[in-house]
Design a protein around this motif. Sequence first.
Motif, short mmCIF file in Angstrom:
data_model
loop_
_atom_site.label_atom_id
_atom_site.label_comp_id
_atom_site.label_asym_id
_atom_site.label_seq_id
_atom_site.Cartn_x
_atom_site.Cartn_y
_atom_site.Cartn_z
N TRP A 143 52.39 46.57 32.30
CA TRP A 143 53.49 45.66 31.95
C TRP A 143 54.56 46.34 31.12
O TRP A 143 55.73 46.22 31.42
CB TRP A 143 52.93 44.43 31.23
N ASN A 144 54.16 47.07 30.05
CA ASN A 144 55.27 47.60 29.24
C ASN A 144 55.47 49.11 29.24
O ASN A 144 56.33 49.60 28.53
CB ASN A 144 55.30 47.02 27.81
N ILE A 145 54.75 49.82 30.09
CA ILE A 145 55.09 51.23 30.28
C ILE A 145 55.50 51.49 31.73
O ILE A 145 56.60 51.96 32.01
CB ILE A 145 53.90 52.16 29.92
N VAL A 146 54.62 51.12 32.66
CA VAL A 146 54.87 51.45 34.06
C VAL A 146 56.05 50.65 34.64
O VAL A 146 56.97 51.21 35.24
CB VAL A 146 53.60 51.23 34.91
N MET A 147 56.02 49.33 34.42
CA MET A 147 57.08 48.50 34.99
C MET A 147 58.47 48.88 34.45
O MET A 147 59.39 49.05 35.25
CB MET A 147 56.81 47.01 34.74
N PRO A 148 58.64 49.03 33.13
CA PRO A 148 59.97 49.44 32.66
C PRO A 148 60.38 50.80 33.21
O PRO A 148 61.55 51.02 33.54
CB PRO A 148 59.82 49.50 31.14
#
Lengths: 252, 263
Positions: B168-173
């Motif tokens: 959610w907050n490393i790969v997606m961004p």
Amino acid sequence: MGNKITVKNLNFFYGKDQALFDISLKIPEREVMAFVGPSGCGKSTFLRVLNRMNDTIPYARIEGEVKIDGKDIYKAKTDVVALRRMVGMVFQKSNPFPKSIFDNVAYGIRINRMHSSKKDLADRVEKALKDAALWDEVKDRLPTSAFGLSGGQQQRLCIARALAVQPEVILMDEPASALDPIATQKIEELVVELKKDYTIVIVTHNMQQAARISDRTAFFMLGKLIEVNPTEKMFTNPDDKLTEDYITGRFG
Amino acid sequence: MTMLTALCAIFAITILVIILAYIAVRGVSAINIEFLIDTPKPVGEGGGIGNAILGSALMTLLATAIGLPIGIGAGVYLAEFGDNWFGNTVRFLSDTLIGVPSIIVGIFVYTIVVLPMSRQSGFAGALSLAIIMIPIVARTTEEMIRLVPKSMREGALALGAPQWRVTWNIVMPAAASGIATGAMLSIARISGETAPLLFTALNSRFYNYFFDQPMASLTVQIYNYATGPFEIEHQMAWAATLILVGLILFINIVVRFLTKKKY
């Protein structure tokens, strides 16, 4: 001093291929232990056993016992998230997140909800960056991208990121192998500084580096642990002929 | 070698420029405020495409609201957990669905939505568009997420981040701008679809704000004008085409701007 990590009769398999053979090893608290050995000898695999990073690899299988602070980390009810918080890791290639310098260091603090306020978060980030000897170089550009830093700075940022969650052990997988001599020296000084508070395990291909910064050295070959000794003894009067051949550069 | 590839590039861009220029030249003369806000009228009495613009916007919006989350979610699944027989099946079916002619999607929705409800509706139209959108978004999302280096995930895992937070907050961004580009392409694709709307949303001569009624769309309106017998209708078709192309261009620019890489 007591032993932080105790490994007993460890075997490790990638599917059918065995990567580590019957390894038993004790790593004392607040010391630097260096893992040396030729490429593919299992040093990195062993390092990743210590924070269960191999869990992400399908078909990986482990036998034996790995205890940290006397607790078996491969027990079924082990909290892997808590384990990884306690055992930080710095990788061969610096891997900052695509975020600002501040947010990189703050990431671990935030996901583990360690801060009580915004001020506290900022203080923790500052302390981590100071401990990683990076603060003076980045204090005026915290909101800028981490990718704007040099290679050596990025690696120290990754160290700061690992320190920020207050681990007890830090695993370093060839942390300076992609850096120039000056940046390497900074990382080495940092490691020596950090061992006052942390137990450090460092994989390195650089014999001089192992000699300079480690208290003990473990020599691996073909998945077997050949010899563990205080670094000074290892480099002057090793027990095993293989070790002597390797560290004097006769093969490898 | 350089020359040859350069020639190909010039050829590709030239055709695009010619098409755009031709649409602009033919269409611009019929555009005025009345044309943009009026509803269609009998030939010779003027009329416009106001309700068609609104209908296209509403249906694209609803289709995006349905298709984008499902598509992105499916893409994340395929990239992060999809290396098994189920993932392979979904991947294969998505690729097949991308290749299915859009009119077949229209017939499918006609059968499962329009027939039971006994009427065409904006909802049926939006649903067809969403079905076209999902596999495109899913596959581009998957590709983009796979491009995020493993080392970045490991860095987050090593800090004690659970898998879902890493995603959610490393790969997606890290994959955001690529995912947005895929989403944008799929929106552009569905705003240009005519066939799946023909029997689902049908068309409407009035402003319609409700999804349970037949709804006008730019593409169907263009189709109607272009197949009409009168020159004035052809002119209006060109003008509506210009508006459609302009709107798609506008969406592209806005999304580009919104997803500009910050770090």
